[in-house]
Motif scaffolding. Structure first.
Motif, PDB file in Angstrom:
ATOM      1  N   ILE A   1      31.075  -1.755  -5.421  1.00  0.00           N
ATOM      2  CA  ILE A   1      31.384  -0.029  -5.218  1.00  0.00           C
ATOM      3  C   ILE A   1      32.840  -0.307  -5.112  1.00  0.00           C
ATOM      4  CG2 ILE A   1      31.626   1.364  -3.457  1.00  0.00           C
ATOM      5  CD1 ILE A   1      29.179   0.230  -1.850  1.00  0.00           C
ATOM      6  N   VAL A   2      33.251   0.820  -5.951  1.00  0.00           N
ATOM      7  CA  VAL A   2      34.968   0.926  -6.046  1.00  0.00           C
ATOM      8  C   VAL A   2      35.181   2.441  -5.443  1.00  0.00           C
ATOM      9  CG1 VAL A   2      36.754   1.511  -7.504  1.00  0.00           C
ATOM     10  CG2 VAL A   2      35.369  -0.557  -8.189  1.00  0.00           C
ATOM     11  N   VAL A   3      35.835   2.597  -4.622  1.00  0.00           N
ATOM     12  CA  VAL A   3      36.550   3.927  -4.138  1.00  0.00           C
ATOM     13  C   VAL A   3      37.826   4.165  -5.058  1.00  0.00           C
ATOM     14  CG1 VAL A   3      37.201   4.907  -2.219  1.00  0.00           C
ATOM     15  CG2 VAL A   3      35.721   3.421  -1.852  1.00  0.00           C
ATOM     16  N   ALA A   4      37.858   5.132  -5.737  1.00  0.00           N
ATOM     17  CA  ALA A   4      38.782   5.971  -6.383  1.00  0.00           C
ATOM     18  C   ALA A   4      39.464   7.121  -5.908  1.00  0.00           C
ATOM     19  CB  ALA A   4      38.406   5.766  -7.892  1.00  0.00           C
ATOM     20  N   MET A   5      40.738   7.012  -5.737  1.00  0.00           N
ATOM     21  CA  MET A   5      41.311   8.155  -4.999  1.00  0.00           C
ATOM     22  C   MET A   5      42.380   9.020  -5.890  1.00  0.00           C
ATOM     23  SD  MET A   5      41.135   6.501  -1.168  1.00  0.00           S
ATOM     24  CE  MET A   5      41.613   4.882  -1.758  1.00  0.00           C
ATOM     25  N   HIS A   6      42.347  10.176  -5.839  1.00  0.00           N
ATOM     26  CA  HIS A   6      43.352  11.201  -6.557  1.00  0.00           C
ATOM     27  C   HIS A   6      44.629  11.165  -5.793  1.00  0.00           C
ATOM     28  CE1 HIS A   6      43.153  14.239  -3.642  1.00  0.00           C
ATOM     29  NE2 HIS A   6      41.837  14.199  -3.434  1.00  0.00           N
ATOM     30  N   GLY A   7      45.791  11.856  -6.381  1.00  0.00           N
ATOM     31  CA  GLY A   7      47.091  12.064  -5.832  1.00  0.00           C
ATOM     32  C   GLY A   7      46.889  13.371  -5.197  1.00  0.00           C
ATOM     33  N   CYS A   8      48.173  13.775  -4.494  1.00  0.00           N
ATOM     34  CA  CYS A   8      48.208  15.078  -3.894  1.00  0.00           C
ATOM     35  C   CYS A   8      48.069  16.169  -4.869  1.00  0.00           C
ATOM     36  CB  CYS A   8      49.807  15.142  -3.330  1.00  0.00           C
ATOM     37  SG  CYS A   8      49.928  14.236  -1.928  1.00  0.00           S
ATOM     38  N   GLY A   9      47.317  17.130  -4.367  1.00  0.00           N
ATOM     39  CA  GLY A   9      46.976  18.310  -5.232  1.00  0.00           C
ATOM     40  C   GLY A   9      45.922  18.124  -6.166  1.00  0.00           C
ATOM     41  N   GLY A  10      45.090  16.799  -6.233  1.00  0.00           N
ATOM     42  CA  GLY A  10      43.929  16.687  -7.034  1.00  0.00           C
ATOM     43  C   GLY A  10      42.677  16.494  -6.299  1.00  0.00           C
ATOM     44  N   ASN A  11      41.771  16.218  -7.073  1.00  0.00           N
ATOM     45  CA  ASN A  11      40.344  16.300  -6.295  1.00  0.00           C
ATOM     46  C   ASN A  11      39.546  15.148  -6.947  1.00  0.00           C
ATOM     47  OD1 ASN A  11      39.146  17.303  -8.783  1.00  0.00           O
ATOM     48  ND2 ASN A  11      40.150  19.198  -8.105  1.00  0.00           N
ATOM     49  N   GLY A  12      38.644  14.759  -6.490  1.00  0.00           N
ATOM     50  CA  GLY A  12      37.527  13.654  -6.887  1.00  0.00           C
ATOM     51  C   GLY A  12      37.056  13.776  -8.236  1.00  0.00           C
ATOM     52  N   PRO A  13      36.403  15.027  -8.913  1.00  0.00           N
ATOM     53  CA  PRO A  13      36.076  15.059 -10.162  1.00  0.00           C
ATOM     54  C   PRO A  13      37.222  15.169 -10.986  1.00  0.00           C
ATOM     55  CG  PRO A  13      34.957  16.901  -8.578  1.00  0.00           C
ATOM     56  CD  PRO A  13      36.061  16.110  -7.746  1.00  0.00           C
ATOM     57  N   GLY A  14      38.342  15.653 -10.694  1.00  0.00           N
ATOM     58  CA  GLY A  14      39.431  15.332 -11.705  1.00  0.00           C
ATOM     59  C   GLY A  14      40.191  14.043 -12.030  1.00  0.00           C
ATOM     60  N   PHE A  15      39.934  13.101 -10.825  1.00  0.00           N
ATOM     61  CA  PHE A  15      40.378  11.831 -10.975  1.00  0.00           C
ATOM     62  C   PHE A  15      39.119  11.066 -11.933  1.00  0.00           C
ATOM     63  CE2 PHE A  15      41.515   7.353  -9.338  1.00  0.00           C
ATOM     64  CZ  PHE A  15      42.806   7.256  -9.938  1.00  0.00           C
ATOM     65  N   ALA A  16      37.880  11.410 -11.668  1.00  0.00           N
ATOM     66  CA  ALA A  16      36.938  10.946 -12.472  1.00  0.00           C
ATOM     67  C   ALA A  16      37.046  11.296 -13.692  1.00  0.00           C
ATOM     68  CB  ALA A  16      35.583  11.345 -11.972  1.00  0.00           C
ATOM     69  N   GLN A  17      37.674  12.275 -14.433  1.00  0.00           N
ATOM     70  CA  GLN A  17      37.797  12.879 -15.666  1.00  0.00           C
ATOM     71  C   GLN A  17      39.121  12.120 -16.126  1.00  0.00           C
ATOM     72  OE1 GLN A  17      38.044  17.135 -16.260  1.00  0.00           O
ATOM     73  NE2 GLN A  17      37.414  17.132 -18.362  1.00  0.00           N
ATOM     74  N   SER A  18      40.111  11.989 -15.517  1.00  0.00           N
ATOM     75  CA  SER A  18      41.262  11.530 -15.936  1.00  0.00           C
ATOM     76  C   SER A  18      41.601  10.058 -16.025  1.00  0.00           C
ATOM     77  CB  SER A  18      42.750  12.054 -15.377  1.00  0.00           C
ATOM     78  OG  SER A  18      42.673  11.759 -13.905  1.00  0.00           O
ATOM     79  N   SER A  19      40.757   9.394 -15.086  1.00  0.00           N
ATOM     80  CA  SER A  19      40.894   7.905 -15.210  1.00  0.00           C
ATOM     81  C   SER A  19      39.742   7.199 -15.892  1.00  0.00           C
ATOM     82  CB  SER A  19      41.096   7.449 -13.528  1.00  0.00           C
ATOM     83  OG  SER A  19      39.414   7.789 -13.090  1.00  0.00           O
ATOM     84  N   GLU A  20      39.677   5.995 -16.117  1.00  0.00           N
ATOM     85  CA  GLU A  20      38.696   5.421 -16.903  1.00  0.00           C
ATOM     86  C   GLU A  20      37.679   4.730 -16.147  1.00  0.00           C
ATOM     87  OE1 GLU A  20      41.566   2.842 -18.812  1.00  0.00           O
ATOM     88  OE2 GLU A  20      42.137   4.316 -20.480  1.00  0.00           O
ATOM     89  N   PHE A  21      37.535   5.093 -14.846  1.00  0.00           N
ATOM     90  CA  PHE A  21      36.496   4.266 -13.950  1.00  0.00           C
ATOM     91  C   PHE A  21      35.114   4.590 -14.257  1.00  0.00           C
ATOM     92  CE2 PHE A  21      40.573   3.824 -11.506  1.00  0.00           C
ATOM     93  CZ  PHE A  21      40.459   2.544 -11.265  1.00  0.00           C
ATOM     94  N   ASN A  22      34.926   5.563 -14.738  1.00  0.00           N
ATOM     95  CA  ASN A  22      33.577   6.029 -15.058  1.00  0.00           C
ATOM     96  C   ASN A  22      33.106   5.125 -16.280  1.00  0.00           C
ATOM     97  OD1 ASN A  22      33.263   7.851 -13.013  1.00  0.00           O
ATOM     98  ND2 ASN A  22      32.808   9.450 -14.179  1.00  0.00           N
ATOM     99  N   ALA A  23      33.995   5.122 -17.315  1.00  0.00           N
ATOM    100  CA  ALA A  23      33.366   4.209 -18.545  1.00  0.00           C
ATOM    101  C   ALA A  23      33.509   2.765 -18.295  1.00  0.00           C
ATOM    102  CB  ALA A  23      34.526   4.531 -19.443  1.00  0.00           C
TER     103      ALA A  23
END
Length: 311
Positions: free
Chosen positions: A62-84
């Motif tokens: 399990i990896v918990v991946a957290m966004h920066g201020c002003g962001g959200n979970g779905p946005g970080f999922a899209q901008s980072s490479e963790f789903n791939a």
């Protein structure tokens, strides 16, 4: 007519054989990011999204991946490479969304006393509830739980490692700050904070004591720590990278002098701090010329490798 039908049948048969021999593209992944509205105790009032790949082994990490201020979970999922990376290596990703409003927008709580205390509540306790949910509902492995995040998420990563060393095996903090760097909510905005205005300079012992005070009496293993920071970060000063190194090397009882230094990529300088058995407990990567823009391409993969999930 009979010959014509026979010839036509032969042509059709040959066409079918030819089509059957053509390798069709594999179907696209059906896995999607889903919101989990009721994941358990939620004192931080966070939102939870989860990504579970189509193919996972028994008891996936399990990896918990957290966004920066002003962001959200779905946005970080899209901008980072963790789903791939999850698709490639078969781990679950949890994406929390912070809801506490500050001058920087919605940010993860790393300033309240609750967020600095094991079992104290606030955002860390909500994230642990998400981990519990993933273990129960998706069969996640309690022995392979990791944290990572960018900016506010990187700060929360270091907080989680300090407050819940019994839950997290390792963490990768991008552009974060040492645990307890922020005194309170009024101290949080970068333009007023002692933490990020360049004046925060504690001894390794002081930093380490702060971590030990988060969970008094804890004697179990500590999570390994990977720290990333851009040398030209205009928001969270690069100087805080060394403060974080001082904190975590002290927690592990290590020297502040690296065991080894290398360059995995031309702009990355990596200092490693190993214990007497040779295990790297703390790893600090300075990214030359980078601003407040991490993680960049390839960095999530390096974090997953540090966790031991891949590579």
């Amino acid at each position: 007519m009979t010959r014509t039908r026979a010839a036509l049948a032969a042509v059709v048969s040959g066409l079918l054989i030819t089509l059957a021999s053509i390798a069709l593209p594999a179907p696209a992944s059906a896995a999607q990011l889903v919101e989990v509205p009721n994941f358990g105790t939620n004192p931080g009032n966070l939102r939870m999204h989860a990504y579970v790949p189509d193919a996972t082994p028994a008891n996936p990490a399990i990896v918990v991946a957290m966004h920066g201020c002003g962001g959200n979970g779905p946005g970080f999922a899209q901008s980072s490479e963790f789903n791939a990376l999850a698709d490639q290596h078969g781990f679950i990703v949890i994406y929390p969304t912070a809801t506490k409003q500050t001058a920087m927008g919605n940010c993860f709580d790393v300033w309240s006393q609750e967020s600095k205390t094991h079992g104290g509540g606030s955002d860390p306790a909500s994230i642990v509830s998400m981990v519990d949910y993933a273990e129960q509902q998706y069969g996640g492995d309690p022995a392979r739980v990791f944290a990572t995040g960018s900016s506010s998420g990187g700060m929360e990563t270091q907080a989680l490692l300090a407050v819940y060393p019994d839950v997290f095996k390792a963490g990768a903090s991008f552009m974060g700050v040492p645990f307890t760097c922020f005194a309170n909510e009024a101290d949080f905005p970068p333009w007023t904070s002692q933490c990020v205005n360049g004046s925060m300079n504690r001894s390794p012992q002081q930093w380490g004591d702060a971590v030990r005070a988060a969970y008094p009496g804890y004697t179990g293993p500590r999570p390994r720590v990977q720290l990333w920071h851009g040398t030209a970060d205009p928001l969270v000063p690069f100087q805080l990278q060394q403060e974080a190194v001082d904190q975590w090397t002290n927690v592990f009882g290590l020297s502040q002098t690296p065991s080894s230094t290398d360059q995995p990529q031309p702009s990355w300088t990596r200092d490693r701090y190993a214990d007497s058995s040779g295990t790297v407990q703390v790893e600090a990567i300075d990214v030359s010329g980078a601003g407040h823009s991490l993680p960049m391409s390839g960095m999530a993969a390096a974090a997953v490798t540090f966790f031991g999930i891949a590579g």
